[in-house]
Design an enzyme around this catalytic site. Structure first.
Site, PDB file in Angstrom:
ATOM      1  N   HIS A   1       0.842  -1.289  -0.521  1.00  0.00           N
ATOM      2  CA  HIS A   1       0.458   0.212  -0.074  1.00  0.00           C
ATOM      3  C   HIS A   1       0.769   0.924   0.234  1.00  0.00           C
ATOM      4  O   HIS A   1       0.896   2.142  -0.915  1.00  0.00           O
ATOM      5  CB  HIS A   1      -0.773  -0.035   1.627  1.00  0.00           C
ATOM      6  CG  HIS A   1      -1.770  -0.979   1.325  1.00  0.00           C
ATOM      7  ND1 HIS A   1      -2.471  -1.750   0.372  1.00  0.00           N
ATOM      8  CD2 HIS A   1      -2.046  -1.803   2.245  1.00  0.00           C
ATOM      9  CE1 HIS A   1      -3.569  -2.273   0.852  1.00  0.00           C
ATOM     10  NE2 HIS A   1      -2.769  -2.895   1.997  1.00  0.00           N
TER      11      HIS A   1
HETATM   12  O1  RIB Z   1      -4.597   0.652   4.088  1.00  0.00           O
HETATM   13  C1  RIB Z   1      -3.425   0.600   4.262  1.00  0.00           C
HETATM   14  C2  RIB Z   1      -2.985   1.915   4.926  1.00  0.00           C
HETATM   15  O2  RIB Z   1      -3.335   1.247   6.382  1.00  0.00           O
HETATM   16  C3  RIB Z   1      -1.109   1.743   5.527  1.00  0.00           C
HETATM   17  O3  RIB Z   1      -1.125   2.723   5.180  1.00  0.00           O
HETATM   18  C4  RIB Z   1      -1.045   0.753   6.505  1.00  0.00           C
HETATM   19  O4  RIB Z   1       0.476   1.128   6.848  1.00  0.00           O
HETATM   20  C5  RIB Z   1      -2.404   1.088   6.907  1.00  0.00           C
HETATM   21  O5  RIB Z   1      -1.824   2.441   7.642  1.00  0.00           O
END
Ligand code: RIB
Ligand code: CA
Length: 343
Positions: A242
């Site tokens: 992500h």
């Molecule tokens: O949904 C993904 C996000 O949420 C990323 O930033 C992960 O680190 C969590 O913070």
């Protein structure tokens, strides 16, 4: 072409740490600072993790400013420990950091850095947007001083990962997201629609482990629980990159499919709170307020990530030039860092 100077606002968090790794392994990027926020785990842990990961990467010279310990309105999420482990960094076991965060609060540090050098530095927000929203409220001129704000967050056509509709970072502080989305700051949004197409697999970890490197071991240990969570709850042997995908905006923009849309977030308090939505049919007659990465060449990005990580074989990351700011820690902290980094 000089590297793009960036500050990362972060809630480390396993994929946050992989983002620091990728930033330090990418010559196109100069990582100037980290500002921490609560999110995956509490602020004490996200700040500790930021300091310890930078020291592990021999980049302890990069300043860390501690930020907000809770969202603007809603109660903090219980914790992301099921995904990121009790310490927030999976099965890694980094020593407690020798350095400390700078004296300034993250909000004041962000304002000071961006107002001191307008349009020179980009901000990458890969956690809840609490610090960013309060910096905008405290100093509205920051909106015109940030070169670009790249956000990991939201789920546009995709389902959510913390509720059936909402993505974690936006859901954790939807009111902050609403302030940021409608502030006029130049935004590129990297939502789940594209990040779930960037899966680091067990086979990829095996490839990394063929090289004898502390970095490869760190990635393996950091992602072990993360991958186990995905296998158990989402049915695939891998984990989504992500946060690291935000850096594609600098190192591989050609991999992203970006569209300009008017995007907002539900703060009504009901079942869809934190849901981000794009006005694809332009029914609101509102002008577009961001670029959105609705698709990505995911495998190509993962291969680029692996190539860059493996380039860090020696475990020694590039050390960003020391960036001092008026609000940075006073002399003894700075000098103690200098002496340590020369050891
Ligand atoms: O949904 C993904 C996000 O949420 C990323 O930033 C992960 O680190 C969590 O913070
Ligand atoms: Ca994060």
């Amino acid at each position: 072409m000089p590297p793009t100077r960036i500050i990362i606002d972060t809630d480390p968090g396993v994929d946050d740490a992989l983002t620091f790794l990728l930033a330090l392994a990418s010559p196109e990027i100069q990582l100037e600072a980290l500002t921490t926020v609560q999110g995956n785990v509490a602020i004490e842990k996200t700040t500790r993790n930021a300091l310890s990961v930078l020291e592990f990467l021999k980049a302890g010279d990069i300043p860390v400013a501690r930020g907000c310990s809770r969202p603007l309105v809603k109660a903090p999420h219980a914790s992301g420990e099921a995904v990121h482990g009790s310490g927030g960094m999976g099965r890694t076991n980094l020593p407690d950091p020798a350095s400390k965060p700078i004296e300034a609060h993250a909000i004041d540090y962000l304002i000071e850095r961006f107002m001191a050098e307008p349009k020179q530095i980009s901000l990458f927000a890969i956690g809840p947007l609490t610090n960013v929203a309060l910096a905008i409220r405290k100093e509205p001129r920051i909106v015109d001083a940030v070169r670009e704000l790249v956000i990991m967050g939201g789920a546009i056509r995709s389902g959510g990962n913390i509720t059936p509709l909402a993505e974690f970072n936006v859901h954790e502080d939807p009111h902050a997201a609403h302030i940021v989305f409608h502030s006029g700051i130049p935004i590129t949004l990297i939502p789940l629609d594209s990040t779930y197409k960037c899966l680091l697999t067990g086979d990829d970890i095996e490839r990394l482990n063929k090289i004898d490197s502390s970095i490869a071991r760190f990635v393996r240990d950091a992602t072990a629980d993360y991958m186990a969570f995905y296998l158990k709850y989402e049915g695939f042997n891998g984990c989504a990159l992500h946060d690291p995908l935000t850096l594609a905006a600098i190192i591989a923009p050609e991999l992203l499919t970006l569209e300009e849309h008017y995007v907002s977030v539900d703060i009504s308090g009901g079942v869809s709170t934190g849901k981000t939505y794009a006005d694809f049919m332009k029914v609101s007659k509102q002008p577009a307020n961001m670029k959105v990465a609705l698709d990505v060449k995911g495998r190509e990005f993962v291969e680029l990530f692996l190539e860059r990580i493996m380039s860090l074989r020696g475990g020694v990351a590039r050390i960003a030039p020391r960036r001092r700011s008026n609000l940075q820690a006073d002399g003894e902290i700075a000098s103690s860092r200098r002496s340590r980094s020369s050891q």
